[in-house]
Design an enzyme around this catalytic site. Structure first.
Site, short mmCIF file in Angstrom:
data_model
loop_
_atom_site.label_atom_id
_atom_site.label_comp_id
_atom_site.label_asym_id
_atom_site.label_seq_id
_atom_site.Cartn_x
_atom_site.Cartn_y
_atom_site.Cartn_z
CB CYS A 56 -63.00 29.55 -23.58
SG CYS A 56 -63.30 27.86 -23.01
NE ARG A 58 -63.81 28.53 -14.39
CZ ARG A 58 -64.96 28.39 -13.70
NH1 ARG A 58 -65.30 29.27 -12.79
NH2 ARG A 58 -65.76 27.36 -13.94
CB SER A 111 -66.27 22.09 -15.72
OG SER A 111 -64.99 21.98 -15.14
N GLY A 196 -57.73 22.77 -29.95
CA GLY A 196 -57.54 22.36 -31.33
C GLY A 196 -56.98 20.95 -31.42
#
Length: 421
Positions: A56, A58, A111, A196
């Site tokens: 999500c 990179r 990150s 999730g």
């Protein structure tokens, strides 16, 4: 020098949250199926050593090429991004800079939320996929092994990952900070990928909410999760619209390539907070225009900062020191790989001389002891090659120059990758 005769170098090409917003990153996201096709084409084109990482935050390709555009063109072909957009937001790292970049990724320094180690698992999976496709080599194997060792060292011996801070946690943090009486609200989690699962665990761990419902397209996976966390409710995918219209907070992490939630699923006028943790975005942005709906995406969640992040920043020097240690080990390995062919060639040349001389003297000298001669000359060969290795390891030695001389003397093909570029 023509491109055909150019040596290959290690490149890392791609884009990340640093320059590309969520929409652009979504365009350059590469599906699992397309990742396999990309690796297959790279192998067919003779690219020796390549893997792709698409998350999500990179999408990056690391591999050997004569020119970075060989890798960029593969990324463009197997995503929905354009060359023009890539030029605007991309990063291109070469050789030692590409190595440093991978260490920073693997240790959580790069990150979006400092110290978030979710990327490590994704990095492992990407490399595993490349191994299955047959697109890794000894260089990438050694590099990845040391990156993962550094990652473990940083995690165990610094406070860089202290506290619980990730996109999954940021979602819970947002709810707790912005929703009054959040423990009484109905929460629906749609999608059961890694994010999730982590989000669901965080809801259970950080709140007292007992009204958590889970829907996943593959119902069996949801039931398996419920077996471990019996306090949640699991509903069928067919009940999605009904559950969406009845919930107060929706957390989406479906990981699809298209919108999985749009206006047709929602009830006009009902107060609803939607947290879209997916990349590309799985919630149609037009739902923002609906009365009562608040939509928050990954980029907005990642702006959440607290004292945990500030504390982690103090650990950066310690993490960088650990990285330098493993980079040094990798560079030592690279230097040895450079001079092993030269040392072996020297040894082979001396053995040819040894064989010729023993053969000559055995014919000339009656009673010549071949066994003793071989023993003595083998020791001499060992001492000469050991001395040569010591010379190459000396700090004042120009390894490249010494190898160049030996290569010309013994007709060795010189190593093409130059880490000092």
């Amino acid at each position: 020098m023509s491109q055909e005769n150019m040596p290959t170098k290690l490149y890392n090409v791609g884009l990340s949250y640093k320059k590309a917003d969520v929409k652009v990153r979504g365009a350059f996201s590469v599906t699992k199926e397309n990742q396999k096709l990309l690796l297959k084409e790279a192998k067919e084109k003779g690219i020796d050593g390549i893997f792709i990482l698409s998350t999500c935050n990179r999408t990056e390709i690391t591999g050997f090429a004569k020119h970075p555009f060989e890798l960029i063109s593969l990324l463009i072909k197997y995503s929905n991004g354009s060359v023009e957009d890539f030029i605007e937001v991309s990063n291109v790292y070469k050789n030692k800079d590409a190595v440093k970049h991978l260490f920073n990724i693997g240790t959580g320094l790069d990150s979006q939320i400092l110290g978030d180690y979710e990327i490590v698992g994704q990095l492992k999976e990407s490399f595993k996929q490349a191994k299955i496709a047959g697109t890794t080599n000894a260089y990438l194997e050694r590099l990845m092994n040391l990156v993962l060792q550094a990652s473990k060292d940083v995690k165990n011996n610094t406070q860089l990952s202290s506290g619980t801070t990730s996109v999954a946690y940021a979602a819970i943090h947002y709810i707790m900070e912005n929703i009054s009486e959040y423990n009484e609200k109905k929460i629906l989690i749609y999608g059961l990928g890694d994010i999730g699962k982590n989000t669901c665990k965080n809801v259970l761990g950080y709140t007292s909410n007992k009204n958590v419902t889970l829907i996943n397209r593959t119902h069996e996976r949801a039931l398996e999760f419920k077996a471990i966390h019996p306090e949640i409710t699991v509903k069928n995918y067919a009940d999605l619209t009904k559950e969406l219209q009845d919930t107060d907070i929706l957390i989406v992490s479906t990981g699809a390539d298209i919108h999985t939630v749009n206006k047709s699923h929602l009830k006009e006028g009902k107060e609803l907070l939607i947290l879209d943790l997916s990349m590309p975005e799985n919630v149609d942005i037009s739902v923002k225009n609906m009365e009562g709906v608040t939509l928050v995406n990954v980029d907005e969640l990642s702006k959440i900062t607290d004292q945990t992040i500030e504390n982690r920043k103090n650990e950066i020097p310690a993490a960088e020191a650990i990285i330098e240690k493993y980079k040094g080990e990798f560079n030592d390995w690279m230097e040895q790989r450079k001079y092993v062919p030269a040392v072996n060639a020297l040894k082979e040349s001396l053995r040819i001389i040894q064989h010729d001389e023993i053969d000559f003297h055995s014919r000339k000298i009656e009673g010549f002891n071949i066994e003793h001669a071989e023993f003595v000359t083998n020791r001499m060969i060992q001492k000469i090659t050991t001395q040569f290795v010591k010379h190459l390891k000396d700090e004042e030695t120009s390894v490249d120059l010494s190898i160049s001389v030996i290569s010309k003397m013994f007709n060795i093909k010189e190593l093409s990758l130059n880490e000092n570029d």
